[in-house]
Design an enzyme around this catalytic site. Structure first.
Site, mmCIF file in Angstrom:
data_model
loop_
_atom_site.group_PDB
_atom_site.id
_atom_site.type_symbol
_atom_site.label_atom_id
_atom_site.label_comp_id
_atom_site.label_asym_id
_atom_site.label_seq_id
_atom_site.Cartn_x
_atom_site.Cartn_y
_atom_site.Cartn_z
ATOM 1 N N GLU A 188 -11.286 3.505 5.770
ATOM 2 C CA GLU A 188 -10.266 4.413 6.321
ATOM 3 C C GLU A 188 -11.030 5.490 7.099
ATOM 4 O O GLU A 188 -10.980 5.504 8.326
ATOM 5 C CB GLU A 188 -9.423 5.023 5.186
ATOM 6 N N ASP A 202 1.772 7.047 2.164
ATOM 7 C CA ASP A 202 2.358 8.251 1.546
ATOM 8 C C ASP A 202 3.515 8.710 2.424
ATOM 9 O O ASP A 202 3.416 9.714 3.132
ATOM 10 C CB ASP A 202 1.289 9.353 1.455
ATOM 11 N N HIS A 255 0.870 -1.183 0.000
ATOM 12 C CA HIS A 255 0.000 0.000 0.000
ATOM 13 C C HIS A 255 0.902 1.228 0.000
ATOM 14 O O HIS A 255 1.335 1.706 1.044
ATOM 15 C CB HIS A 255 -0.915 -0.034 1.230
HETATM 16 N N1 HPA Z 1 -6.394 7.538 1.296
HETATM 17 C C1 HPA Z 1 -7.107 7.784 0.196
HETATM 18 N N2 HPA Z 1 -6.566 8.247 -0.911
HETATM 19 C C2 HPA Z 1 -5.261 8.452 -0.937
HETATM 20 C C3 HPA Z 1 -4.474 8.201 0.156
HETATM 21 C C4 HPA Z 1 -5.077 7.708 1.338
HETATM 22 O O1 HPA Z 1 -4.441 7.466 2.389
HETATM 23 N N3 HPA Z 1 -3.208 8.519 -0.208
HETATM 24 C C5 HPA Z 1 -3.240 8.905 -1.490
HETATM 25 N N4 HPA Z 1 -4.481 8.889 -1.944
HETATM 26 ZN ZN ZN Z 2 -3.627 4.807 0.472
#
Ligand code: HPA
Ligand code: ZN
Length: 334
Positions: free
Chosen positions: A197, A276, A14
């Site tokens: 999330e 990220d 991821h």
């Molecule tokens: N969540 C959703 N979209 C994203 C993320 C994330 O953590 N990072 C980059 N795009």
């Molecule tokens: Zn992500």
């Protein structure tokens, strides 16, 4: 424990390549392309990385990627990540990219893809780091836009292994993308999706039932639903968990409250990933270390997370077994 974590071979599953854009490289590429960033210095940019939620982060993430214009920019970005990941003993990476984040601003699909691909090939050759590329649809855009993106990808099936779903989650459920995922699946793409999330457990169910994904990216909110947990355990659906991301985007209040250990205790196939890393304060080993320290994870639990990373990867049984044998060797030696 730090040297144990560092010494384990692992897969990262991821990882948004645009989210590996370190401020120093961002400034260098901006300068090369004659673009002014709205920050005076690397320090000023880093100071802006104080996010209140996913949307707040995404604004900076899209701003950052906007300096990527030439194929070479994508190659430099990807190469920097691969070298950094190899230093963390990452042996296999499944990497997201956001084609719509580039095509929307006039950079062609192929400029991004070719640039990323050159670095991936070099990484395999020179670093012994294998990889797969997964293109994500931006869920806050209409499904028709995702359909056009899939059309563009059909000519590049040899280089794009799968499709995913990312960007602002709440209000953009998986059901919105049922048709485009069905077509992608029919074309032979592997399917994953960010779910749970910020969005509810129901989005995780939809990702499984409607998008038929093989893995859930994040999946934290699945823990709100006992029936869903039982299903994820029974079907061994991996969760690609991103601890430092969860902390920086305030999905979890503090490291000690992170559900990673609970996930393992419940028998979920949890993996640890950096999401990220340039924005969230650490690469994959930093994520393992943060969780080990906050939750008191044992050597066995750390080894299970590394083992899960290979089990959850889009690799053949033979490839997984080769990685797992090397991992077992490292566990015994460390
Ligand atoms: N969540 C959703 N979209 C994203 C993320 C994330 O953590 N990072 C980059 N795009
Ligand atoms: Zn992500």
């Amino acid at each position: 424990m730090r040297s144990f974590i560092a010494g384990l071979p692992k897969a990262e599953l991821h990882l948004h390549i645009e989210g590996t854009f370190e401020p120093e490289l961002m400034f260098a590429i901006a300068k090369r392309n004659g673009i002014d960033l709205p920050y005076d210095s690397v320090g000023a940019l880093k100071a802006a990385y104080d996010f209140s939620d996913l949307r707040d982060f995404l604004n900076l993430y899209y701003q950052g990627m906007s300096v990527l214009r030439q194929e070479q920019d994508f190659t430099d970005l990807t190469w920097a990540y691969l070298e950094r990941a190899r230093a963390d003993n990452v042996r296999h990476a499944e990497i997201f990219f956001d084609p719509q984040g580039h095509t929307q601003r006039g950079v062609s699909f192929e400029t991004a893809l070719d640039g990323i691909w050159h670095a991936l090939e070099r990484g395999e050759r020179e670093l012994g780091l294998s990889s797969k590329l997964i293109m994500c649809f931006l869920r806050d855009l209409p499904e028709s836009d995702a359909e056009r993106t899939l059309d563009r990808a059909l000519a590049h099936k040899n280089r794009i292994a799968g499709v995913g779903l990312d960007s602002a989650e709440v209000g953009h459920p998986p059901s919105k993308f049922e048709r485009v995922f069905a077509r992608a699946r029919g074309e032979g793409f592997l399917c994953v999706a960010h779910a749970g999330e910020e969005g509810p457990a129901d989005y995780v169910r939809e990702a499984l039932d409607l998008l038929r994904v093989a893995r859930i990216d994040h999946g934290n909110r699945a823990l709100d639903d006992e029936g869903l947990i039982a299903r994820l355990v029974r079907d061994r659906v991996p969760l690609t968990v991103c601890p430092l991301s969860n902390l920086r985007l305030r999905v979890v209040d503090e490291a000690k409250a992170h559900p990673l250990k609970t996930m393992l205790d419940k028998g979920l196939v949890a993996t640890v990933n950096s999401d990220d890393p340039a924005y969230f304060g650490g690469y994959v080993n930093d994520n393992y270390i943060a969780m080990q320290e906050a939750l008191g994870l044992t050597r066995d639990e750390i080894a299970t997370l590394a083992r899960n990373s290979f089990e959850a990867a889009f690799l053949s049984r033979t490839e997984k077994d080769a990685h797992l044998a090397r991992l077992d060797g490292a566990v015994a030696a460390l």
